[in-house]
Design an enzyme around this catalytic site. Structure first.
Site, PDB file in Angstrom:
ATOM      1  CG  ASP A 405      -1.911   1.032   1.307  1.00 39.29           C
ATOM      2  OD1 ASP A 405      -2.314   1.519   0.234  1.00 39.29           O
ATOM      3  OD2 ASP A 405      -2.313   1.414   2.423  1.00 39.29           O
ATOM      4  CD  GLU A 408      -0.521   5.235  -3.975  1.00 43.47           C
ATOM      5  OE1 GLU A 408       0.026   5.519  -2.897  1.00 43.47           O
ATOM      6  OE2 GLU A 408      -1.239   4.261  -4.148  1.00 43.47           O
ATOM      7  CG  ASP A 483      -7.962   4.761   0.849  1.00 43.13           C
ATOM      8  OD1 ASP A 483      -7.920   3.510   0.926  1.00 43.13           O
ATOM      9  OD2 ASP A 483      -7.089   5.498   1.320  1.00 43.13           O
TER      10      ASP A 483
HETATM   11  C1  GLC Z   1      -4.584   3.297   2.990  1.00 44.02           C
HETATM   12  C2  GLC Z   1      -5.132   2.096   2.245  1.00 44.02           C
HETATM   13  C3  GLC Z   1      -6.147   1.385   3.110  1.00 44.02           C
HETATM   14  C4  GLC Z   1      -5.508   0.988   4.418  1.00 44.02           C
HETATM   15  C5  GLC Z   1      -4.944   2.213   5.130  1.00 44.02           C
HETATM   16  C6  GLC Z   1      -4.176   1.868   6.382  1.00 44.02           C
HETATM   17  O1  GLC Z   1      -5.562   4.248   3.165  1.00 44.02           O
HETATM   18  O2  GLC Z   1      -5.654   2.461   1.004  1.00 44.02           O
HETATM   19  O3  GLC Z   1      -6.640   0.274   2.411  1.00 44.02           O
HETATM   20  O4  GLC Z   1      -6.440   0.376   5.230  1.00 44.02           O
HETATM   21  O5  GLC Z   1      -4.068   2.907   4.252  1.00 44.02           O
HETATM   22  O6  GLC Z   1      -3.130   1.012   6.135  1.00 44.02           O
END
Ligand code: GLC
Length: 807
Positions: A405, A408, A483
């Site tokens: 995650d 980007e 998200d």
């Molecule tokens: C980001 C991700 C989400 C995750 C969060 C905490 O917002 O997109 O899926 O739960 O980070 O790690």
């Protein structure tokens, strides 16, 4: 595009007249009077690559996207010239390069234009960064429509849109948010029943204008790098897409459990909470294969560590979960906490693995752990090191999948939400700034993760999911749409985005079911899950800020309905797995938007609600509250309503009942759909019998069914089974022929055939060309079922017709 850059005052520059050209094997090089070099490479009869160098000197030829192993060459190439053009002819297309100004046109062999340059290639010099803004403009033809570009949260048909690709962490994004998590600079154009594709393999920020600025012009351009694009001719969209996935690669088969239902939340902790959630699934008989650990499992959000207070013995926990059928998936982010007592940080520092700013300092930014440094995943040694970090979590603790995650990369509390553009990257030996490496950073992180998980999970298959990606990243990882929000509009977006990702070579995709931000009503959750079970990746996820999102939270009715749908997904797993195998082998998208399914029918060109799941199941989600049904378009052909077996004739829009417990599902006539019994998780029960649902048709239809051991690599040694069923139906007769390939022997010995819409009473049955008694095949007239040996090669049923007509 003509007015887009700050440097407009310097103006656009264009190639001038041709002074010479040279043909060498698969490549034709053109030089213009003002020093522009155009290199056209014929990769396949339907695929050409175009590269332009404004001063005659090409950069090093390097791409993260291209899968070199997959290009098979062409069968015919002829280069000739007339007064005005150099003419390149292959077995499938003609390409003309104008002697006047190097403008390019591509044509079908009968002369029909496919895609012609408008201004064609032009550029602006950028003094600030060096290099150029490189631009291309093409004519758009009458009724031309556009599809593709990855995860864009906008109308499925891109005509009239201007979009840019710059991977961005967009919490709670909205419809038409310009930049999201992924950069897939690939689109398809469709006009006059012929499709082509453009893959603009440029990792800088890229821009696409589909008749937005000017009604008859489509253009694409980048903030730097080379004008380097691939033109792929169809004429079918499937030809274009499968060529694109040949070019940029396909994934390996995932373990089958990865296609099961997954439950996630930010965050389940401590261990007792994880266990409680897992047990609740089992207690309620709600199938589930994976449970996720979000960032709170770590010690102070330090990647590759555990919070020992919450998870005192992760190995034991993972093992216990596994004994109950749950695979544990854990998150890993790129930001490494600045902490000299933290071994991962220290190791990276000592080995100089972190990204640096232009003047030397490390790239420092805030993410969940606070101030972090960030590994440069575009360096091979760094990827190697990163993959070695999975030894403990995968190899020793037994976590089965990794969730990447914030790649980007996301940086908090700074303008632009990412690295400053001066940050330096290795780019596999082609040092550059973040302007060039930004869009591949997440892809290279996921690649390193894939290598690590694969190594330490061997001989089992790896499962990776990433938020950011670039074209070609589908080779390493699955993805989700980030998200989103618990709104009806986001349900609509999820439907469009997953279809779009499938059309962009990234089929292994899903959305956070129910919405990540905010909280869905029981109704929204139900409708979303009814759609989500048809997405290749199927996971409920939500942010901890907004309450619970487990299926039982919304009350008994929602639990009942959603359970029924997750059970349906588990029944359809062999069908989905077969579709996955077609994606892995041939690049066929797992979901087929209607325009892909039937491009000749112009009714499909602006439709995005309905899609085909696999090859033969039509689905149309309900995307509004308080409705008892909806209008939907049934594509041409005849389709059985899955719920009542009523046959309808397509090519028209119609009203379909869909109370809260129903999502419209139709099965293509003639289809043979393999089904498992309901299980609580993949491989829970030993299969004793496999069901085949057979949907009668007058005419012919082929269906496929792929199986293997659901995990591991034996299938690569031929230990798989690939069955093709040929259905032939007449007024009073039906023949099912089976052809089997592969050495896998399934645990069951029989198929339970279930006939749908059979219009006659059975009179005689021939099995392997010998007449048999229907009782020998356990024919159950009331339920229309029959049992046959799984390796039959022909079943021939003769009956008395009593009619079966479509609405
Ligand atoms: C980001 C991700 C989400 C995750 C969060 C905490 O917002 O997109 O899926 O739960 O980070 O790690």
């Amino acid at each position: 595009m003509i007015t887009n850059t700050e440097l407009e005052y310097k103006g656009n520059l264009y190639p001038s007249g041709l002074i010479s050209y040279e043909h060498d094997q698969d490549t034709i090089n053109f030089i213009s009077k003002n020093g522009v070099r155009l290199q056209v490479t014929v990769l396949r009869d339907n695929m050409l690559r175009f590269r332009y160098a404004t001063n005659g000197i090409f950069e090093n030829d390097f791409s993260y996207a291209i899968d070199e192993d997959n290009l098979h060459g062409f069968s015919h190439l002829d280069v000739s010239e007339d007064e005005t053009h150099i003419i390149i002819t292959t077995e499938k297309i003609i390409c003309k390069v104008a002697k006047d100004d190097l403008r390019v046109g591509t044509y079908e062999l009968n002369g029909k234009p496919i895609l012609e340059d408008e201004q064609g290639f032009h550029w602006e010099e950028t003094f600030e960064f060096g290099g150029n803004f490189v631009k291309m403009s093409k004519m758009s033809r009458d009724q031309e429509n556009y599809f593709g570009l990855g995860d864009k949260p906008t109308n499925f048909n891109l005509k009239g849109k201007r979009l840019s690709l710059w991977n961005t962490d967009q919490y709670a994004f909205a419809k038409d948010t310009a930049e999201l998590y992924k950069a897939v600079p690939f689109y398809m154009g469709l006009h006059g029943n012929s499709a082509y594709g453009i893959f603009f393999d440029n990792t800088f920020k890229t821009h696409f204008d589909f008749c937005h600025e000017r009604r008859n012009v489509t253009s694409f351009w980048a903030d730097g790098g080379e004008m380097n694009y691939y033109f792929i001719y169809g004429p079918q969209m499937s030809d274009v897409l499968t060529s694109y996935t040949d070019l940029t690669g396909k994934p390996e088969l995932p373990p089958m459990w990865a296609l099961g239902f997954h439950q996630c939340k930010w965050s389940y902790y401590p261990e007792s909470k994880v266990k409680e959630i897992a047990s609740k699934f089992r207690e309620l008989n709600f199938p589930c294969d994976a449970i996720y650990l979000d960032i709170d499992y770590m010690d102070g959000f330090r990647c590759f560590t555990w919070n020992k207070e919450y998870f005192p013995d992760p190995k034991r926990m993972v093992k216990e979960l596994e004994s109950d059928g749950f695979k544990t998936v854990a998150i890993i982010d790129p930001g490494i906490k600045i902490d000299l007592n933290y071994s991962v940080f220290k190791e990276a520092l000592e080995n100089d693995y972190f990204c640096r700013r232009a003047d030397g300092p490390y790239m420092r930014g805030k993410v969940w752990p606070g101030e972090c440094y960030f590994p440069d995943f575009t360096r091979p040694e760094v990827r190697e090191w990163w993959s070695s970090l999975y030894r403990e979590i995968i190899g020793e603790i037994g976590v089965k999948g990794i969730w990447n995650d914030m790649n980007e990369p996301a940086v908090m509390e700074v303008p632009g939400k990412t690295f400053p553009l001066d940050v330096r990257h290795d780019f596999d030996g082609h040092p550059c700034s973040h302007r060039k490496a930004h869009n591949v950073y997440g892809m290279q992180m996921a690649r390193a993760t894939y290598e690590g998980v694969k190594k330490f999970n061997f001989p089992k298959r790896p499962f990776i999911i990433t938020r950011a990606n670039y074209s070609g990243g589908q080779r390493y990882t699955s993805t989700w749409t980030g998200d989103n929000v618990a709104t009806w509009e986001h349900l609509w977006l999820a439907n469009v985005q997953i279809q779009r990702l499938c059309m962009s070579g990234m089929s292994f995709a899903g959305s956070d079911i129910g919405g990540f931000a905010e909280q869905p009503s029981g109704e929204l959750f139900t409708r979303w899950l009814q759609l989500g079970i048809f997405h290749p990746f199927c996971r409920v996820h939500s942010s901890g800020d907004h309450g619970e999102q487990e299926p039982w939270f919304f009350g008994e009715d929602v639990l009942e309905i959603t359970r029924k749908y997750v059970e349906l997904r588990y029944q359809l797993l062999p069908y989905l797995y077969t579709a996955f195998q077609k994606y892995v082998e041939e690049g066929m998208p797992i979901l087929k938007p209607l325009v892909y399914y039937d491009q000749e029918d112009v009714q499909t060109h602006y439709r995005a609600d309905e899609f085909i799941f696999g090859n033969q199941i039509l689905v149309c989600p309900v995307q509004e509250p308080n409705v008892q049904g909806r209008r939907m378009y049934i594509p041409r052909g005849k389709w059985y309503n899955f719920w009542n077996d009523k046959l309808v004739t397509g090519g028209k829009e119609m009203w379909v009942d869909a109370p809260l417990d129903t999502i419209p599902i139709y099965i293509k006539e003639g289809a043979i759909i393999p089904k498992y019994p309901v299980q609580q998780y993949v491989d829970e029960v030993k299969m004793e019998e496999m069901s085949l649902d057979i949907y009668y048709k007058i005419g012919k239809e082929n269906s496929e069914f792929y199986e293997d051991s659901h995990d591991g690599y034996e299938y690569r040694q031929g230990i798989y089974s690939h069955r093709t069923f040929k259905f032939t139906g007449k007024e009073d007769e039906m023949i099912i022929q089976q052809h089997k390939q592969g050495k896998f022997s399934a645990p069951y010995t029989t198929f339970k055939l279930k006939f749908h819409g059979m219009p006659f009473e059975i009179k005689r049955v021939f099995f392997e060309n010998e007449e048999v008694n229907v009782e020998d095949l356990h024919y159950d007239k009331e339920n229309q079922t029959m049992i046959v040996h799984k390796d039959f090669s022909e079943l021939h049923i003769v009956g008395n017709s009593n009619g079966n007509t479509a609405e």
